[in-house]
Design an enzyme around this catalytic site. Structure first.
Site, PDB file in Angstrom:
ATOM      1  CG  HIS A 241     -69.555  35.488  13.817  1.00  0.00           C
ATOM      2  ND1 HIS A 241     -68.259  35.888  13.956  1.00  0.00           N
ATOM      3  CD2 HIS A 241     -70.078  35.482  15.075  1.00  0.00           C
ATOM      4  CE1 HIS A 241     -67.984  36.101  15.244  1.00  0.00           C
ATOM      5  NE2 HIS A 241     -69.088  35.874  15.926  1.00  0.00           N
ATOM      6  CG  LEU A 242     -75.817  37.681  16.335  1.00  0.00           C
ATOM      7  CD1 LEU A 242     -77.035  37.613  15.440  1.00  0.00           C
ATOM      8  CD2 LEU A 242     -76.198  37.404  17.774  1.00  0.00           C
ATOM      9  CG  HIS A 243     -73.255  40.165  10.783  1.00  0.00           C
ATOM     10  ND1 HIS A 243     -73.398  38.831  10.448  1.00  0.00           N
ATOM     11  CD2 HIS A 243     -73.496  40.863   9.648  1.00  0.00           C
ATOM     12  CE1 HIS A 243     -73.698  38.737   9.155  1.00  0.00           C
ATOM     13  NE2 HIS A 243     -73.781  39.956   8.649  1.00  0.00           N
ATOM     14  CG  PHE A 244     -77.773  43.520  14.444  1.00  0.00           C
ATOM     15  CD1 PHE A 244     -79.128  43.494  14.201  1.00  0.00           C
ATOM     16  CD2 PHE A 244     -77.272  42.744  15.484  1.00  0.00           C
ATOM     17  CE1 PHE A 244     -79.978  42.705  14.971  1.00  0.00           C
ATOM     18  CE2 PHE A 244     -78.099  41.958  16.260  1.00  0.00           C
ATOM     19  CZ  PHE A 244     -79.464  41.936  16.004  1.00  0.00           C
TER      20      PHE A 244
END
Lengths: 451, 400
Positions: A241-244
């Site tokens: 799940h898109l994360h930085f």
């Protein structure tokens, strides 16, 4: 063949433990855990920090006026305050400041931390490491399932061009905000996750807008010791799940000290160099006529790697002034049984922080015996070979239309004429690359995994 | 109109003067400025103890070279001279030298006021207090690099023959690492080399910088004898316990809130750091506060049960928030919303307690929307980050 490795997943949220069933008692509507999904989000409020988007000209002037005194920036205080608040509420699995840390003697000063509490409690799980792009799977853990108390604030571009802060802003479901949430297994103080457009449930995949958001966060924090990092799938991201990620460490990372050689300057003013004398081969991006130029150069490079199924890590350093891009192949080697048991026994997963020189060690003996040689040996396994790196570099330069002046050092032999065609136009080219890629690189099986 | 502008610039001048004085007078007496004015070199002096680590002195040569007026330079951080083409790694080296209170020599691309870039050899060294080993100032010399970048041999060696001993300046780590000529193509084995567009200073220029540093440090040392607050060019011993490194001091200096740090390892937990806002709130000078236990803020009407509560929290190594009546230097009292928290250093052990004060009923200083409580937590967080790396390099610094 499908490549998999077994590893203990990092617990980033207290709601990750009950993975699988939705569980929890059904109190007063919603699923009972006050999460960010449609069951609970109605009427939910969170602080909102809206940052000012600068035009290129203003940016330069501002950087002059900001120099005066440089007090702690607003975003810095907000993030640290909210994080400390969660710490006092006991939301973290351990107090990371109680973990011993040291600089390993040597030329580069690798930083080691002994963290015995981070990974213990879970059983190893299988992770597929041969596909950098995988579709989002709503059945697995994702950040919409975290409790709202783990979210610190919403982080968005300001609509009217002025920086603004709303202590209690409703969550605009239709506009899917970016949010900053705690990592309950922190690597250092202030460890958070930036989740762009959280409600859209984007898979772990770099695209221009999200990367620009991450870069803005580094700039807004205005603190060189607050860095952001990204791990692609296959490069030790565990949640699709898109994360930085980001945290504070008031020390210089070895990668930031490494010398580099300039390869090229793009038409947009972005300078690209190659790391020298560092165990992991990689590219460094800096400069550019605007923040957008810099963000685009990096995200287009990442997109190229993704489309070519090359796992990579990104470090946003120096308050957004320097960005490191590091393609890697450790997980693949691990899956193929090419990593020595000695290295595997340390259970160090070389993700962006380890590659940057910040080593989190799980065993006391590894911490006590940590040396620059050991760190170097591990990271050398992470790096692409020189030959493969040259190939990957050529792919990247082709993708980002490197038509500008080419300085000393190995210039890519193909340069594309149109410098101002980011985004959609390049996708087709990338797909073409993807198809032709294995044919272009016969015999170089390192990091090329075919289905 | 003219008159007003004049008045403004005069008050501005006084303000700047006070920054230089504030930084210099206690250690060197004001007369040191005259002695520094006589030096022909381009240099600046910065004070890591003041918020933002500003330039507190800039030589005439430096102002001429950079095109800025004194007013434009004093009070600013050295970063203002950097620009888009300045090598970020060199900047990082300087930052690290400040952190570790070491000397550094790098070629650096700086920008004049008119925006034009120029290469110079940047040599910086710390000045230490003999009394407590603290860094009081950094001296930075800037020697413009001439067009002819090749070494010109030892022609001017006699200028400072035998007197520019490197070890005095703590430069042994840096000296031999400086690159080997402008624009040369480098192999990957060349350590510490700048392979990007980088300009190399000649031996003559390097000697000039080292010599200038030595002269400046020598003047500072001489004048510090007048105040008995001796300084020198290399760190002299000290028990080390109470010592907060200059990097920690700089990080703490960025925090605007009122707070103090107490060292748990010293008898009676004395204050080892007090923020500017704390001094403003309580009316004390820094030297009236350092070394004392926080209880001097209490007075006749202070509730003893609250004091006991604080004591218990500290004994249990727990954070606590209390409302306590405190007194300023002038005897007036105020309600202090005090938050106290233990802080750990790199060893993971508690080394300090931070106390953050908020005066009840005081209108919030800034209308930024953060509650006082959140700002208090933010201060604790910033202090924890700053002290987290305290003594992180203890193994490497012991050999330096």
């Amino acid at each position: 063949m499908m490549l998999k490795i077994k590893r203990v997943p990092t617990v980033v949220s207290n709601y990750q433990k009950e993975e699988g069933g939705d569980g929890g008692g059904n109190r007063s509507g919603g699923c009972g855990r006050n999460c960010l999904r449609s069951c609970c989000i109605q009427g939910a409020k969170l602080p909102l920090y809206a940052f000012k988007v600068e035009s290129a000209a203003v940016e330069k002037e501002l950087s002059m006026t900001r120099m005066k005194g440089t007090p702690v920036q607003f975003l810095d205080s907000l993030l640290l305050g909210e994080w400390e608040d969660r710490m006092q509420k006991g939301l973290f699995r351990y107090d990371v400041t109680a973990c011993e840390t040291k600089v390993i003697p040597g030329r580069y000063g690798f930083i080691a931390q002994l963290n015995e509490g981070r990974h213990l409690k879970k059983r190893p799980t299988e992770f597929r490491v041969d596909k950098v792009l995988q579709p989002f799977d709503g059945n697995k853990f994702n950040f919409t399932k975290v409790g709202q108390e783990e979210v610190l604030f919403q982080f968005e571009a300001s609509e009217d061009g002025e920086a603004q802060f709303f202590p209690n802003a409703p969550i605009d479901v239709d506009n899917s905000p970016g949010v900053v949430a705690i990592n309950v297994s922190p690597i250092e103080y202030g460890h958070v996750l930036l989740i762009p457009r959280i409600l859209e449930c984007l898979p772990q995949r770099i695209e221009g807008e999200s990367f620009l958001l991450a870069l803005h966060m580094a700039v807004e924090a205005g603190n060189p010791y607050f860095r952001l990092g990204y791990n692609s799938l296959g490069a030790f991201a565990t949640i699709n799940h898109l994360h930085f990620q980001a945290y504070y460490l008031a020390s210089i990372f070895p990668i930031e000290k490494a010398p580099s050689r300039k390869i090229s300057t793009l038409g947009s003013g972005v300078r690209i160099s190659e790391l020298l004398d560092y165990p992991v081969r990689g590219l460094v991006f800096e400069g550019g006529n605007s923040l957008l130029n810099l963000a685009n150069a990096v995200s287009e490079s990442c997109i190229c790697l993704q489309d070519n199924n090359i796992p990579f890590n990104v470090l946003i350093s120096d308050s957004g002034k320097r960005i490191f891009l590091l393609p890697q192949c450790y997980a693949e080697k691990q899956a193929l049984g090419e990593v020595s048991t000695e290295l595997l026994d340390t259970q160090v997963n070389p993700a962006v922080w380890e590659i940057s020189g910040h080593m989190v060690l799980k065993r006391k003996e590894d911490y006590e015996g940590a040396s620059e040689d050991n760190a170097w040996r591990l990271l050398a396994e992470v790096s692409l070979s020189e030959e493969r790196f040259e190939e990957v570099k050529a792919l990247v330069f082709e993708a980002i239309s490197c038509a500008s002046t080419i300085a000393s050092g190995s210039p890519p032999d193909k340069t594309v004429e149109s410098a101002d065609k980011p985004g959609t136009a390049n996708n087709d080219a990338d797909k073409a690359n993807q198809r032709s890629h294995p044919a272009v690189l016969p015999g170089s099986r390192e990091c090329v995994v075919l289905q | 109109m003219e008159c007003r502008a004049h008045v403004q610039s005069r008050s501005q001048q006084q303000q700047l003067l006070s920054l230089t004085e504030r930084s210099f007078v206690a250690t060197f007496t004001a007369a040191v400025v005259d002695a520094l004015e006589d030096l022909p070199d381009n240099f600046t002096v910065t004070d890591p103890g003041i918020c933002g680590h500003p330039i507190v002195y800039a030589s005439r040569g430096f102002l001429k070279m950079s095109g800025y007026s004194k007013e434009e330079v004093i009070g600013r951080n050295g970063r203002v001279f950097q620009g888009p083409k300045t090598n970020r790694r060199s900047v990082m080296e300087i930052r690290e030298a400040v952190r570790e209170a070491k000397g550094v020599v790098v070629s650096l691309l700086n920008y004049r006021k008119d925006g034009s870039p120029f290469w110079m050899l940047f040599q910086m060294c710390p000045v230490f207090s003999v009394v407590d080993g603290r860094v009081t100032h950094f001296v930075a010399v800037q020697v413009p690099i001439s067009g002819n970048r090749r070494n010109s041999g030892g022609r001017d060696a006699r200028l400072c023959e035998g007197s520019c001993r490197r070890e005095v300046l703590g430069l042994e780590e840096w000296g031999p690492n400086c690159g080997s000529g402008c624009g040369s193509v480098l192999d990957s084995d060349s350590r510490g080399l700048q392979a990007e567009e980088q300009c190399e200073a000649s031996d003559h220029e390097k000697r000039k910088a080292a010599c200038a540093i030595r002269n400046i440090v020598s003047i500072l040392t001489n004048y510090s004898q007048l105040t008995n607050r001796l300084v020198c060019g290399r760190r002299c011993c000290s028990d080390g316990l109470a010592l907060l490194g200059s990097s920690v001091i700089i990080s703490l200096g960025r925090i605007k809130q009122s707070f103090v740090l107490s060292d748990v390892h010293l008898p009676d937990m004395p204050i080892v750091y007090a923020s500017d806002a704390f001094l403003k709130l309580t009316g004390y000078n820094r030297n009236e506060v350092l070394g004392r236990n926080c209880r001097f803020l209490n007075g006749d009407e202070t509730d003893s049960s609250t004091v006991l509560q604080i004591k218990e929290c500290i004994q249990k190594n727990q954070p606590c928030t209390v409302r306590i009546l405190n007194y300023r230097k002038d005897g007036s009292s105020f309600w202090n919303l005090l938050h106290i928290s233990p802080v750990r250093n790199a060893s993971g052990k508690i080394s300090h307690f931070v106390g953050v004060q908020i005066e009840e009923g005081c209108p919030t200083q800034e209308q930024d929307g953060l509650t006082p409580e959140m700002r208090q937590r933010g201060t604790v967080g910033a202090v924890k980050v700053a002290l987290r790396t305290l003594s992180i390099g203890s193994c490497s610094s012991s050999s330096a």
